[in-house]
Every structure is written in structure tokens, then in C-alpha cells.
Motif scaffolding. Sequence first.
Motif, PDB file in Angstrom:
ATOM      1  N   LEU A   1      12.293   2.400 -12.893  1.00  0.00           N
ATOM      2  CA  LEU A   1      10.839   2.429 -13.109  1.00  0.00           C
ATOM      3  C   LEU A   1      10.259   1.029 -13.131  1.00  0.00           C
ATOM      4  N   PHE A   2      10.923   0.146 -13.881  1.00  0.00           N
ATOM      5  CA  PHE A   2      10.389  -1.192 -14.039  1.00  0.00           C
ATOM      6  C   PHE A   2      10.389  -1.980 -12.724  1.00  0.00           C
ATOM      7  N   LEU A   3      11.515  -1.968 -12.033  1.00  0.00           N
ATOM      8  CA  LEU A   3      11.601  -2.753 -10.791  1.00  0.00           C
ATOM      9  C   LEU A   3      10.646  -2.222  -9.731  1.00  0.00           C
ATOM     10  N   ALA A   4      10.505  -0.894  -9.662  1.00  0.00           N
ATOM     11  CA  ALA A   4       9.573  -0.311  -8.699  1.00  0.00           C
ATOM     12  C   ALA A   4       8.143  -0.752  -9.011  1.00  0.00           C
ATOM     13  N   THR A   5       7.806  -0.731 -10.313  1.00  0.00           N
ATOM     14  CA  THR A   5       6.457  -1.140 -10.725  1.00  0.00           C
ATOM     15  C   THR A   5       6.248  -2.626 -10.483  1.00  0.00           C
ATOM     16  N   LEU A   6       7.261  -3.416 -10.822  1.00  0.00           N
ATOM     17  CA  LEU A   6       7.179  -4.863 -10.614  1.00  0.00           C
ATOM     18  C   LEU A   6       6.925  -5.206  -9.143  1.00  0.00           C
ATOM     19  N   MET A   7       7.698  -4.567  -8.264  1.00  0.00           N
ATOM     20  CA  MET A   7       7.546  -4.823  -6.830  1.00  0.00           C
ATOM     21  C   MET A   7       6.151  -4.421  -6.353  1.00  0.00           C
ATOM     22  N   ALA A   8       5.671  -3.265  -6.838  1.00  0.00           N
ATOM     23  CA  ALA A   8       4.339  -2.790  -6.434  1.00  0.00           C
ATOM     24  C   ALA A   8       3.253  -3.758  -6.892  1.00  0.00           C
ATOM     25  N   ILE A   9       3.387  -4.255  -8.131  1.00  0.00           N
ATOM     26  CA  ILE A   9       2.398  -5.207  -8.664  1.00  0.00           C
ATOM     27  C   ILE A   9       2.433  -6.509  -7.858  1.00  0.00           C
ATOM     28  N   LEU A  10       3.649  -7.004  -7.638  1.00  0.00           N
ATOM     29  CA  LEU A  10       3.778  -8.255  -6.879  1.00  0.00           C
ATOM     30  C   LEU A  10       3.229  -8.089  -5.466  1.00  0.00           C
ATOM     31  N   TYR A  11       3.490  -6.916  -4.880  1.00  0.00           N
ATOM     32  CA  TYR A  11       2.955  -6.666  -3.531  1.00  0.00           C
ATOM     33  C   TYR A  11       1.433  -6.696  -3.574  1.00  0.00           C
ATOM     34  N   ALA A  12       0.869  -5.954  -4.524  1.00  0.00           N
ATOM     35  CA  ALA A  12      -0.588  -5.847  -4.629  1.00  0.00           C
ATOM     36  C   ALA A  12      -1.234  -7.206  -4.887  1.00  0.00           C
ATOM     37  N   SER A  13      -0.543  -8.072  -5.646  1.00  0.00           N
ATOM     38  CA  SER A  13      -1.135  -9.358  -5.971  1.00  0.00           C
ATOM     39  C   SER A  13      -1.104 -10.328  -4.790  1.00  0.00           C
ATOM     40  N   HIS A  14      -0.327  -9.998  -3.780  1.00  0.00           N
ATOM     41  CA  HIS A  14      -0.247 -10.880  -2.608  1.00  0.00           C
ATOM     42  C   HIS A  14      -0.937 -10.306  -1.377  1.00  0.00           C
ATOM     43  N   HIS A  15      -1.491  -9.119  -1.515  1.00  0.00           N
ATOM     44  CA  HIS A  15      -2.160  -8.492  -0.375  1.00  0.00           C
ATOM     45  C   HIS A  15      -3.531  -7.980  -0.805  1.00  0.00           C
ATOM     46  N   VAL A  16      -4.495  -8.184   0.042  1.00  0.00           N
ATOM     47  CA  VAL A  16      -5.823  -7.644  -0.251  1.00  0.00           C
ATOM     48  C   VAL A  16      -6.233  -6.703   0.881  1.00  0.00           C
ATOM     49  N   GLY A  17      -7.322  -5.963   0.655  1.00  0.00           N
ATOM     50  CA  GLY A  17      -7.800  -5.045   1.682  1.00  0.00           C
ATOM     51  C   GLY A  17      -7.664  -3.604   1.222  1.00  0.00           C
ATOM     52  N   THR A  18      -8.211  -2.711   2.034  1.00  0.00           N
ATOM     53  CA  THR A  18      -8.279  -1.304   1.631  1.00  0.00           C
ATOM     54  C   THR A  18      -6.900  -0.650   1.651  1.00  0.00           C
ATOM     55  N   ASP A  19      -6.022  -1.137   2.496  1.00  0.00           N
ATOM     56  CA  ASP A  19      -4.696  -0.526   2.584  1.00  0.00           C
ATOM     57  C   ASP A  19      -3.760  -0.971   1.460  1.00  0.00           C
ATOM     58  N   ALA A  20      -4.163  -2.010   0.736  1.00  0.00           N
ATOM     59  CA  ALA A  20      -3.255  -2.622  -0.238  1.00  0.00           C
ATOM     60  C   ALA A  20      -2.793  -1.628  -1.303  1.00  0.00           C
ATOM     61  N   VAL A  21      -3.697  -0.793  -1.793  1.00  0.00           N
ATOM     62  CA  VAL A  21      -3.336   0.140  -2.869  1.00  0.00           C
ATOM     63  C   VAL A  21      -2.350   1.189  -2.365  1.00  0.00           C
ATOM     64  N   ILE A  22      -2.668   1.761  -1.200  1.00  0.00           N
ATOM     65  CA  ILE A  22      -1.778   2.766  -0.606  1.00  0.00           C
ATOM     66  C   ILE A  22      -0.409   2.141  -0.330  1.00  0.00           C
ATOM     67  N   ASN A  23      -0.428   0.943   0.247  1.00  0.00           N
ATOM     68  CA  ASN A  23       0.834   0.265   0.550  1.00  0.00           C
ATOM     69  C   ASN A  23       1.618  -0.061  -0.714  1.00  0.00           C
ATOM     70  N   ALA A  24       0.909  -0.443  -1.769  1.00  0.00           N
ATOM     71  CA  ALA A  24       1.573  -0.751  -3.039  1.00  0.00           C
ATOM     72  C   ALA A  24       2.263   0.504  -3.582  1.00  0.00           C
ATOM     73  N   LEU A  25       1.610   1.643  -3.461  1.00  0.00           N
ATOM     74  CA  LEU A  25       2.221   2.907  -3.890  1.00  0.00           C
ATOM     75  C   LEU A  25       3.452   3.226  -3.044  1.00  0.00           C
ATOM     76  N   ALA A  26       3.328   2.980  -1.754  1.00  0.00           N
ATOM     77  CA  ALA A  26       4.467   3.202  -0.851  1.00  0.00           C
ATOM     78  C   ALA A  26       5.628   2.288  -1.234  1.00  0.00           C
ATOM     79  N   VAL A  27       5.301   1.035  -1.589  1.00  0.00           N
ATOM     80  CA  VAL A  27       6.333   0.087  -2.037  1.00  0.00           C
ATOM     81  C   VAL A  27       7.019   0.636  -3.282  1.00  0.00           C
ATOM     82  N   TRP A  28       6.217   1.177  -4.209  1.00  0.00           N
ATOM     83  CA  TRP A  28       6.765   1.728  -5.456  1.00  0.00           C
ATOM     84  C   TRP A  28       7.778   2.829  -5.151  1.00  0.00           C
ATOM     85  N   VAL A  29       7.385   3.785  -4.330  1.00  0.00           N
ATOM     86  CA  VAL A  29       8.250   4.922  -3.999  1.00  0.00           C
ATOM     87  C   VAL A  29       9.511   4.440  -3.274  1.00  0.00           C
TER      88      VAL A  29
END
Length: 228
Positions: free
Chosen positions: A66-94
Amino acid sequence: MANFRTHLTVAVVASSAAAVAGFGVGLYGVSTAVFGAIIGTIGGLLPDIDLRTSRPAKKFFAIAELFLATLMAILYASHHVGTDAVINALAVWVAVFCFLKYVIFEIFHRVTVHRGMVHSVPYMAVFALLVVYGAYHGLKLTALVSWLFGGFLFIGSLVHLILDELYSVDVWGLKLKKSSGTAFKFFESNKPIAYAVLYAILGVLWIFAPEHETTWQALRQAMIDFPK
Ligand SMILES: [Zn+2]
């Protein structure tokens, strides 16, 4: 051997102290310090992860996934902007969650026995380098931060191994128990091929790792600047 609670307590204290020290000398900001402390704590529990059937290990896996998946998603989101960022961050989490649960941890369960290879210095060095690779190539963090994260994991795991080693010496430090010398290990003579492969993997990971010169420079500079 120290128990889970002892390992967790020592890991949290040691990792937090190291994270605060690095922050104090101006090596990095608050977020790196927080992530560093958490990664160090995970490192402090890592050598015992092959105790699959034990309750602490199950708990550890669930938390780590849980933690590593969340960490990766947060780090991804903090380095990417735009409308796809949230969807992509969720995909990273999964993706990270499933990868850890069904690939990485599954492999570890199959190829390891407790007090076997996972509980060794070279195995932990491989883990630490995988963190460096993941942070640098996967999350596009700087080489400095990637090495620091790997370093936190490695130091946390060394604290664990040393703690187990200390627990194998009796309270007076005089009489050595049977398990002495088996916790903090680099090699086992009854598994020569397995260790040869392990060291070969370690060597390849080291050779192709991100450059570490800036990290050493930053560490040296922090030491020099510290007293001022
Ligand atoms: Zn242990």
C-alpha cells in the motif's frame, strides 16, 4: 534475533535521526527527509520479509504494498501536470501494487528461506540499488535523491542485521550464542552458486547505476559546511 517490535522501533528511531541529520546539514528538503525516514524504516524490516507465514511479515507486506504504491503515485503526480496526470497516477498506483504483490514479493517468497540469502548484506545492497534505479529511471528523480533513498534503505537494513547480530550475543556480551555470526553475513559456504549469482547481479546493477559522484560531493560539502 530481535523481534518485530524491536526492529520496528529501532528502525523508526534510526531512520528519523538520519533523516533529520541530513535535513539539518542542508542536504535536502522536508519531503526528501520524510520519504527517507519512511524508506529507512522499510529497510529496517526488509531482512525478515521471507518469514511469509508469520503475522508481522504479512502485516509488513500489506503495509509495504500500500505504502510503496501510494508513494510512487504521489511522486508521479508531483512530477507531472495536466489532465491525464490524475488518471496516470492511479494507473501507477495499481501497476506498482500488482507488481509488488504478484511479481516481486512472490519471487522472494519462492526463492528464499528465512535466515537464508535475504538476511545478508549483498541481498540488501541489491534491494538498495533497485530503489536507486526505480527512483532515477522510474520516477525521474535526481541522481542525488535516488542515491539518498537507496542509501536510507541500505542503512536501515544494516541496522536490522547488526541488531540481530547483537541479540545473538548474550546480555553480558561475553558468551556467544549459537546463532552468533549468522545475522550480519556476506556469504554462506553452503550456497556458493547462489551467492555468486547474487554478487554478479549486484555488480551489474552497480556498473549501470546512475552516477554517484554528485552524491558524494553533496555529502562531503554537507560535512564541511556543517560546523558553520
Ligand atoms: Zn532479522
